[in-house]
Motif scaffolding. Sequence first.
Motif, PDB file in Angstrom:
ATOM      1  N   GLY A 134      -8.700   3.779 -66.565  1.00 46.24           N
ATOM      2  CA  GLY A 134      -7.958   4.864 -65.957  1.00 46.24           C
ATOM      3  C   GLY A 134      -8.849   5.705 -65.088  1.00 46.24           C
ATOM      4  N   ALA A 135      -8.332   6.838 -64.673  1.00 48.76           N
ATOM      5  CA  ALA A 135      -9.086   7.698 -63.764  1.00 48.76           C
ATOM      6  C   ALA A 135      -8.636   9.137 -63.899  1.00 48.76           C
ATOM      7  CB  ALA A 135      -8.905   7.222 -62.325  1.00 48.76           C
ATOM      8  N   TRP A 136      -9.562  10.036 -63.609  1.00 57.00           N
ATOM      9  CA  TRP A 136      -9.255  11.462 -63.495  1.00 57.00           C
ATOM     10  C   TRP A 136      -9.091  11.794 -62.022  1.00 57.00           C
ATOM     11  CZ3 TRP A 136      -8.529  14.801 -67.529  1.00 57.00           C
ATOM     12  CH2 TRP A 136      -8.974  14.389 -68.797  1.00 57.00           C
ATOM     13  N   SER A 137      -8.262  12.772 -61.741  1.00 51.11           N
ATOM     14  CA  SER A 137      -8.131  13.239 -60.361  1.00 51.11           C
ATOM     15  C   SER A 137      -7.914  14.740 -60.358  1.00 51.11           C
ATOM     16  CB  SER A 137      -6.972  12.532 -59.648  1.00 51.11           C
ATOM     17  OG  SER A 137      -5.741  12.818 -60.295  1.00 51.11           O
ATOM     18  N   GLY A 138      -8.173  15.350 -59.215  1.00 56.15           N
ATOM     19  CA  GLY A 138      -8.001  16.785 -59.074  1.00 56.15           C
ATOM     20  C   GLY A 138      -9.233  17.473 -58.543  1.00 56.15           C
TER      21      GLY A 138
ATOM     22  N   LEU B 278      -9.740  19.365 -62.970  1.00 59.19           N
ATOM     23  CA  LEU B 278      -9.206  18.054 -63.315  1.00 59.19           C
ATOM     24  C   LEU B 278      -7.764  18.235 -63.758  1.00 59.19           C
ATOM     25  CD1 LEU B 278     -12.195  16.484 -65.259  1.00 59.19           C
ATOM     26  CD2 LEU B 278     -11.439  15.910 -62.965  1.00 59.19           C
ATOM     27  N   ARG B 279      -6.821  17.749 -62.969  1.00 61.40           N
ATOM     28  CA  ARG B 279      -5.405  18.012 -63.219  1.00 61.40           C
ATOM     29  C   ARG B 279      -4.629  16.795 -63.702  1.00 61.40           C
ATOM     30  NH1 ARG B 279      -4.265  23.003 -61.357  1.00 61.40           N
ATOM     31  NH2 ARG B 279      -5.600  23.908 -59.761  1.00 61.40           N
ATOM     32  N   ARG B 280      -5.149  15.602 -63.474  1.00 61.35           N
ATOM     33  CA  ARG B 280      -4.384  14.408 -63.828  1.00 61.35           C
ATOM     34  C   ARG B 280      -5.290  13.388 -64.497  1.00 61.35           C
ATOM     35  NH1 ARG B 280      -1.663  11.827 -58.907  1.00 61.35           N
ATOM     36  NH2 ARG B 280      -0.470  10.773 -60.547  1.00 61.35           N
ATOM     37  N   ARG B 281      -4.753  12.712 -65.510  1.00 63.15           N
ATOM     38  CA  ARG B 281      -5.443  11.633 -66.205  1.00 63.15           C
ATOM     39  C   ARG B 281      -4.494  10.451 -66.262  1.00 63.15           C
ATOM     40  NH1 ARG B 281      -9.451   8.317 -67.616  1.00 63.15           N
ATOM     41  NH2 ARG B 281      -9.837   8.100 -69.848  1.00 63.15           N
ATOM     42  N   THR B 282      -4.816   9.399 -65.543  1.00 67.07           N
ATOM     43  CA  THR B 282      -3.974   8.204 -65.543  1.00 67.07           C
ATOM     44  C   THR B 282      -4.656   7.107 -66.352  1.00 67.07           C
ATOM     45  OG1 THR B 282      -4.967   7.466 -63.454  1.00 67.07           O
ATOM     46  CG2 THR B 282      -2.920   8.741 -63.321  1.00 67.07           C
TER      47      THR B 282
ATOM     48  N   VAL C 119       0.454   4.993 -67.196  1.00 63.79           N
ATOM     49  CA  VAL C 119       1.029   6.285 -67.567  1.00 63.79           C
ATOM     50  C   VAL C 119       0.098   7.402 -67.118  1.00 63.79           C
ATOM     51  CG1 VAL C 119       2.305   5.395 -69.554  1.00 63.79           C
ATOM     52  CG2 VAL C 119      -0.038   6.227 -69.860  1.00 63.79           C
ATOM     53  N   GLU C 120       0.668   8.587 -67.003  1.00 68.11           N
ATOM     54  CA  GLU C 120      -0.109   9.784 -66.725  1.00 68.11           C
ATOM     55  C   GLU C 120      -0.144  10.624 -67.987  1.00 68.11           C
ATOM     56  OE1 GLU C 120       0.112  13.697 -63.827  1.00 68.11           O
ATOM     57  OE2 GLU C 120       0.833  11.756 -63.077  1.00 68.11           O
ATOM     58  N   VAL C 121      -1.338  10.814 -68.512  1.00 65.09           N
ATOM     59  CA  VAL C 121      -1.511  11.531 -69.770  1.00 65.09           C
ATOM     60  C   VAL C 121      -1.514  13.029 -69.507  1.00 65.09           C
ATOM     61  CG1 VAL C 121      -3.008  11.858 -71.776  1.00 65.09           C
ATOM     62  CG2 VAL C 121      -2.835   9.607 -70.694  1.00 65.09           C
ATOM     63  N   PRO C 122      -0.694  13.807 -70.219  1.00 59.14           N
ATOM     64  CA  PRO C 122      -0.702  15.264 -70.045  1.00 59.14           C
ATOM     65  C   PRO C 122      -2.101  15.836 -70.273  1.00 59.14           C
ATOM     66  CG  PRO C 122       1.162  14.582 -71.377  1.00 59.14           C
ATOM     67  CD  PRO C 122       0.309  13.367 -71.203  1.00 59.14           C
TER      68      PRO C 122
ATOM     69  N   GLY D 154      -4.394  19.328 -70.707  1.00 56.80           N
ATOM     70  CA  GLY D 154      -4.377  20.758 -70.965  1.00 56.80           C
ATOM     71  C   GLY D 154      -3.022  21.303 -71.335  1.00 56.80           C
ATOM     72  N   GLY D 155      -2.131  20.445 -71.849  1.00 56.20           N
ATOM     73  CA  GLY D 155      -0.815  20.902 -72.248  1.00 56.20           C
ATOM     74  C   GLY D 155       0.149  21.047 -71.089  1.00 56.20           C
ATOM     75  N   ASP D 156      -0.304  20.801 -69.850  1.00 57.43           N
ATOM     76  CA  ASP D 156       0.568  20.916 -68.700  1.00 57.43           C
ATOM     77  C   ASP D 156       1.410  19.669 -68.534  1.00 57.43           C
ATOM     78  OD1 ASP D 156      -1.707  22.763 -66.543  1.00 57.43           O
ATOM     79  OD2 ASP D 156      -0.337  23.409 -68.118  1.00 57.43           O
ATOM     80  N   VAL D 157       2.550  19.802 -67.860  1.00 54.22           N
ATOM     81  CA  VAL D 157       3.414  18.672 -67.578  1.00 54.22           C
ATOM     82  C   VAL D 157       2.881  17.941 -66.358  1.00 54.22           C
ATOM     83  CG1 VAL D 157       5.759  17.987 -66.997  1.00 54.22           C
ATOM     84  CG2 VAL D 157       5.373  19.908 -68.527  1.00 54.22           C
ATOM     85  N   PRO D 158       2.769  16.587 -66.382  1.00 55.32           N
ATOM     86  CA  PRO D 158       2.309  15.853 -65.224  1.00 55.32           C
ATOM     87  C   PRO D 158       3.176  16.109 -64.007  1.00 55.32           C
ATOM     88  CG  PRO D 158       2.338  14.451 -67.167  1.00 55.32           C
ATOM     89  CD  PRO D 158       3.019  15.734 -67.543  1.00 55.32           C
ATOM     90  N   SER D 159       2.657  15.716 -62.848  1.00 56.89           N
ATOM     91  CA  SER D 159       3.315  16.047 -61.584  1.00 56.89           C
ATOM     92  C   SER D 159       4.745  15.541 -61.521  1.00 56.89           C
ATOM     93  CB  SER D 159       2.496  15.460 -60.433  1.00 56.89           C
ATOM     94  OG  SER D 159       2.349  14.059 -60.589  1.00 56.89           O
ATOM     95  N   ALA D 160       5.023  14.387 -62.115  1.00 56.09           N
ATOM     96  CA  ALA D 160       6.369  13.829 -62.039  1.00 56.09           C
ATOM     97  C   ALA D 160       7.376  14.690 -62.791  1.00 56.09           C
ATOM     98  CB  ALA D 160       6.387  12.406 -62.612  1.00 56.09           C
ATOM     99  N   PHE D 161       6.887  15.549 -63.724  1.00 54.49           N
ATOM    100  CA  PHE D 161       7.775  16.380 -64.516  1.00 54.49           C
ATOM    101  C   PHE D 161       7.468  17.865 -64.320  1.00 54.49           C
ATOM    102  CE2 PHE D 161       9.372  12.804 -66.838  1.00 54.49           C
ATOM    103  CZ  PHE D 161       8.316  11.918 -66.853  1.00 54.49           C
ATOM    104  N   ALA D 162       6.698  18.176 -63.259  1.00 60.00           N
ATOM    105  CA  ALA D 162       6.234  19.542 -63.056  1.00 60.00           C
ATOM    106  C   ALA D 162       7.353  20.436 -62.550  1.00 60.00           C
ATOM    107  CB  ALA D 162       5.072  19.560 -62.059  1.00 60.00           C
ATOM    108  N   ALA D 163       7.191  21.747 -62.775  1.00 57.53           N
ATOM    109  CA  ALA D 163       8.140  22.724 -62.266  1.00 57.53           C
ATOM    110  C   ALA D 163       7.977  22.848 -60.765  1.00 57.53           C
ATOM    111  CB  ALA D 163       7.877  24.079 -62.937  1.00 57.53           C
TER     112      ALA D 163
END
Length: 264
Positions: free
Chosen positions: A200-204, A212-216, A235-238, A240-249
């Motif tokens: 996988g990879a980290w991005s942000g 670092l905002r995303r972990r795939t 998959v994109e792993v949540p 810091g408790g935040d919702v991944p971009s596909a489910f973000a507000a």
Amino acid sequence: MSVVPEVRPVPSPSRTGHATPHGDRRSRALAALRAAEQGSVRPAQHESRPSVPVPAPDGRATPARPVHPALAPLLPGGLPSGGVLTVQGSTSLLLALLATASRDGAWVAFVGAPAVGMLAAADVGISLERTAVVPDPGPDAPAVLAALLDGMDVLVVGPRTALADADRRRLAARTRQRDAVLVTTERWPGAHVVLDARGGAWSGADAGAGWLRRRTLSVLRTGRGAAARPVEIDVEVPVGGDVPSAFAAPAGRRGAPGRDLRVA
């Protein structure tokens, strides 16, 4: 002479005053902790949990313990109540899979997994007020695990837990009787679902600095029943408790950036 294992309820870094709605569940969990500390196995009255039946990997109808929507493709029916789940290759994935059940009131115990950090667990949303840690169960590991299964909803078995095949069979049967979830980080013959993080990879972070905002992750799922056919899922792993971009507000309603991981 047997060595009494150390069982540590984990204090929450922030006390919200929120009480679990199931007093019996709390009593049952605390009784299991006391039994584990004594290295004894004491049957506890099983609490019936009203829920909506969902198909487990082997086709049984079991209570639903959902996972985060971003991880639902890995476990469409949620955590396998009464079954064994193996998660290998990623502690981030392990913790994220447990977070929703923990927030919903489940009691979680980590046994023989000293490398799993409770700060990381709290960061993904696991309630430390309902979490216990047994860093090293010693030679009485089978009895400690059996005692905890009488009161815990989710039991994580780490690499520092010595078990024979006969122990695994007995613990799997006890898990089924208690409608608990047994999660192991090591190979477990007969596991209902096996999730193997292959990469996988980290991005942000931008130009070596930032959040670092995303972990795939790419995860190979195998197992029994409906999970018998191997399938590799991205998959994109949540984080810091935040919702991944596909489910973000929508824009302008994002959570505080302090919940992400900072790279300097």
